[in-house]
Design an enzyme around this catalytic site. Structure first.
Site, PDB file in Angstrom:
ATOM      1  N   SER A   1       0.820  -1.216   0.000  1.00  0.00           N
ATOM      2  CA  SER A   1       0.000   0.000   0.000  1.00  0.00           C
ATOM      3  C   SER A   1       0.854   1.266   0.000  1.00  0.00           C
ATOM      4  CB  SER A   1      -0.890   0.001   1.243  1.00  0.00           C
ATOM      5  OG  SER A   1      -1.509   1.261   1.416  1.00  0.00           O
TER       6      SER A   1
ATOM      7  N   THR B   1      -6.004   1.999  -6.702  1.00  0.00           N
ATOM      8  CA  THR B   1      -7.258   1.870  -5.956  1.00  0.00           C
ATOM      9  C   THR B   1      -8.138   3.086  -6.203  1.00  0.00           C
ATOM     10  OG1 THR B   1      -6.181   0.514  -4.295  1.00  0.00           O
ATOM     11  CG2 THR B   1      -8.244   1.579  -3.646  1.00  0.00           C
TER      12      THR B   1
ATOM     13  N   SER C   1     -12.531  -9.230  -1.309  1.00  0.00           N
ATOM     14  CA  SER C   1     -13.597  -8.844  -0.365  1.00  0.00           C
ATOM     15  C   SER C   1     -14.385 -10.056   0.112  1.00  0.00           C
ATOM     16  CB  SER C   1     -14.539  -7.771  -0.931  1.00  0.00           C
ATOM     17  OG  SER C   1     -13.804  -6.570  -1.183  1.00  0.00           O
TER      18      SER C   1
HETATM   19  C1  LIG Z   1      -6.975  -2.367   7.754  1.00  0.00           C
HETATM   20  C2  LIG Z   1      -7.175  -2.323   6.274  1.00  0.00           C
HETATM   21  C3  LIG Z   1      -6.414  -1.433   5.532  1.00  0.00           C
HETATM   22  C4  LIG Z   1      -6.562  -1.391   4.137  1.00  0.00           C
HETATM   23  N1  LIG Z   1      -5.749  -0.564   3.426  1.00  0.00           N
HETATM   24  C5  LIG Z   1      -5.838  -0.561   2.088  1.00  0.00           C
HETATM   25  C6  LIG Z   1      -4.944   0.209   1.323  1.00  0.00           C
HETATM   26  O1  LIG Z   1      -4.063   0.870   1.848  1.00  0.00           O
HETATM   27  N2  LIG Z   1      -5.087   0.184  -0.023  1.00  0.00           N
HETATM   28  C7  LIG Z   1      -6.052  -0.564  -0.644  1.00  0.00           C
HETATM   29  O2  LIG Z   1      -6.149  -0.555  -1.870  1.00  0.00           O
HETATM   30  N3  LIG Z   1      -6.893  -1.322   0.066  1.00  0.00           N
HETATM   31  C8  LIG Z   1      -6.802  -1.342   1.403  1.00  0.00           C
HETATM   32  N4  LIG Z   1      -7.640  -2.142   2.121  1.00  0.00           N
HETATM   33  C9  LIG Z   1      -8.630  -2.978   1.410  1.00  0.00           C
HETATM   34  C10 LIG Z   1      -8.057  -4.361   1.064  1.00  0.00           C
HETATM   35  O3  LIG Z   1      -7.032  -4.269   0.116  1.00  0.00           O
HETATM   36  C11 LIG Z   1      -9.125  -5.274   0.476  1.00  0.00           C
HETATM   37  O4  LIG Z   1      -9.719  -4.697  -0.662  1.00  0.00           O
HETATM   38  C12 LIG Z   1     -10.260  -5.662   1.430  1.00  0.00           C
HETATM   39  O5  LIG Z   1      -9.918  -5.554   2.780  1.00  0.00           O
HETATM   40  C13 LIG Z   1     -10.624  -7.102   1.065  1.00  0.00           C
HETATM   41  O6  LIG Z   1     -11.529  -7.626   1.887  1.00  0.00           O
HETATM   42  P1  LIG Z   1     -11.199  -8.702   3.061  1.00  0.00           P
HETATM   43  O7  LIG Z   1     -10.611  -7.905   4.180  1.00  0.00           O
HETATM   44  O8  LIG Z   1     -12.565  -9.186   3.334  1.00  0.00           O
HETATM   45  O9  LIG Z   1     -10.279  -9.777   2.538  1.00  0.00           O
HETATM   46  C14 LIG Z   1      -7.508  -2.219   3.501  1.00  0.00           C
HETATM   47  C15 LIG Z   1      -8.261  -3.112   4.268  1.00  0.00           C
HETATM   48  C16 LIG Z   1      -8.101  -3.187   5.634  1.00  0.00           C
HETATM   49  C17 LIG Z   1      -8.900  -4.195   6.412  1.00  0.00           C
END
Ligand SMILES: Cc1cc2nc3c(=O)[nH]c(=O)nc-3n(C[C@H](O)[C@H](O)[C@H](O)COP(=O)(O)O)c2cc1C
Ligand SMILES: O=C(O)C(=O)c1ccccc1
Length: 388
Positions: free
Chosen positions: A127, A177, A316
């Site tokens: 990220s 993103t 997701s």
């Molecule tokens: C704590 C946290 C931080 C996240 N930070 C980012 C990020 O910096 N960039 C991004 O594209 N997605 C981010 N996401 C989203 C994840 O990449 C992903 O799309 C999503 O959490 C997938 O779902 P899951 O947690 O059910 O596997 C974040 C998710 C969480 C839980």
């Protein structure tokens, strides 16, 4: 090849010496354990979602509406989970989704995750909002495959600088993103008045950047720290971006590009028209638009819309090997998993993350093997049926 998946074999054999796996092998159990380890703020940040969290629940429920239909007597002696995605060879169709601010889960944060990913050969997506700089994470990741996730900042020079640094540090594909140019209404964080960045967490890539530093009058010290944080807030996202701006990205990144956060088939087609190589069907784990369509429900429409013109990935709600298999059957080339490895990180640092990745890989392998599938490419709509 053994009749057991490697990790399963290792666990049973270690039991002969009275050793048990240090963490649960049902990855849905990790969240409750991580809650006991983490501060209320850090736990709320990772486990929480937008609004009433209806979309986060819908993401999980969508998997329950499909059932796998196993096939028999297909010679399962040789199997191979490896795939190639956007030029990257992967031992299994699973990537580590970008997660920002990982030092709130463990002091080693992204460095521990980078080492665990390298140990398994799975691709890490780093990220922009990481708590360690992309150069430090690349060093920890070594020869492991890595992609870079861009939060496209307002300042174009800063965006270009991020891309140049990522390329120089060996990140081979770019994930952009689109669904988070601003954070959604997140009650768990709001109720605790908790935003990691304001505490200086998740800004390593910004504070270490020469373009960012120029804008705040030099390297960030006590003297310009507040200014730097305000500059971060003002620059993090750019709400004015449109499809036309993708031309700019193409000019500044010569590797594969995937757009993350696509949910509508028409947006998927626009991505193809804009020359994008990949699409990540995602609703950000339910963390952005509460009430949005479950990500798995959005997947078939996007797959149909792009055909073989782009690579479709999915995230997701992935928690088990069978979830991975269902997403692949519905047309994803690979999936990204997020929260489970953050919980692994919270529970056991690098070893906790490695455990999560190995469990997911082994469970996927066994699910496919016992269902008559020797390689991911064999998966299709035939593999699943709607639950009655
Ligand atoms: C704590 C946290 C931080 C996240 N930070 C980012 C990020 O910096 N960039 C991004 O594209 N997605 C981010 N996401 C989203 C994840 O990449 C992903 O799309 C999503 O959490 C997938 O779902 P899951 O947690 O059910 O596997 C974040 C998710 C969480 C839980
Ligand atoms: O919390 C998130 O979901 C997220 O994507 C994010 C956004 C900015 C910084 C860190 C994480």
């Amino acid at each position: 090849m053994s009749s057991l998946a490697d990790f399963q074999n290792e666990i049973y054999l270690s039991g002969l010496g009275d050793a048990l796996p240090g963490f649960p092998t049902d990855l849905t159990k990790l969240e409750a354990l991580a809650e006991r380890r983490l501060s209320a703020q850090a736990f709320g940040y990772v486990a929480g979602s937008a609004g009433s969290e209806a979309t986060a629940r819908a993401n999980r429920e969508a998997f329950g509406r499909w059932r796998i239909v196993p096939r028999m007597l297909r010679d399962m002696a040789e199997r191979d989970l490896s795939v190639e995605v956007l030029g990257t060879a992967m031992p299994a169709p699973v990537l580590l989704a970008p997660i920002g601010v990982q030092s709130i889960f463990h002091p080693e944060g992204e460095l521990a995750v980078a080492r665990a990913a390298a140990a398994t050969g799975l691709t890490m997506v780093l990220s922009t909002a990481a708590s360690y700089s992309m150069e430090d994470v690349a060093e920890a990741n070594g020869d492991g495959p890595r992609w870079y996730q861009l939060y496209w900042p307002k300042d174009r020079d800063l965006a270009v600088s991020f891309l140049e640094r990522a390329k120089a540090a060996g990140y081979t594909a770019l994930v952009v993103t689109l669904d988070t140019f601003t954070l959604a209404w997140r009650p768990r964080d709001l109720d605790q008045a908790y935003l990691p960045f304001l505490r200086g967490i998740g800004v390593a890539n910004y504070f270490s950047d020469p373009v960012f530093q120029r804008a705040v009058g030099g390297p960030v010290t006590g003297a310009n720290r507040d200014l730097a944080l305000m500059h971060w807030v003002a620059n993090f996202g750019n709400p004015s971006l449109t499809w036309d701006d993708l031309v700019f990205l193409r000019e500044h990144w010569d590797g594969p590009i995937a757009l993350k956060g696509i949910q509508h088939p028409d947006d998927a087609r626009r991505a193809v028209d804009a020359g994008m190589d990949g699409i990540i069907v995602s609703n950000h784990g339910g963390r952005q638009v509460d009430g949005a369509v479950a990500s798995l429900d959005a997947l078939p429409g996007v797959v149909e819309a792009v055909g073989d013109q782009a690579t479709v990935l999915f995230d997701s709600g992935i928690r088990t090997g069978s979830d991975v298999a269902k997403a692949l059957a519905l047309g994803a080339k690979a999936v990204l998993v997020a929260r489970p490895y953050a919980y692994g990180l919270a529970l056991g640092g690098e070893a906790g993350v490695r455990h999560v990745l190995r469990c997911l890989q082994a469970e996927l392998e066994l699910t496919l093997t016992l269902s008559g599938v020797t390689r991911p490419a064999e998966l299709g709509p035939d593999f699943v049926a709607p639950a009655p």
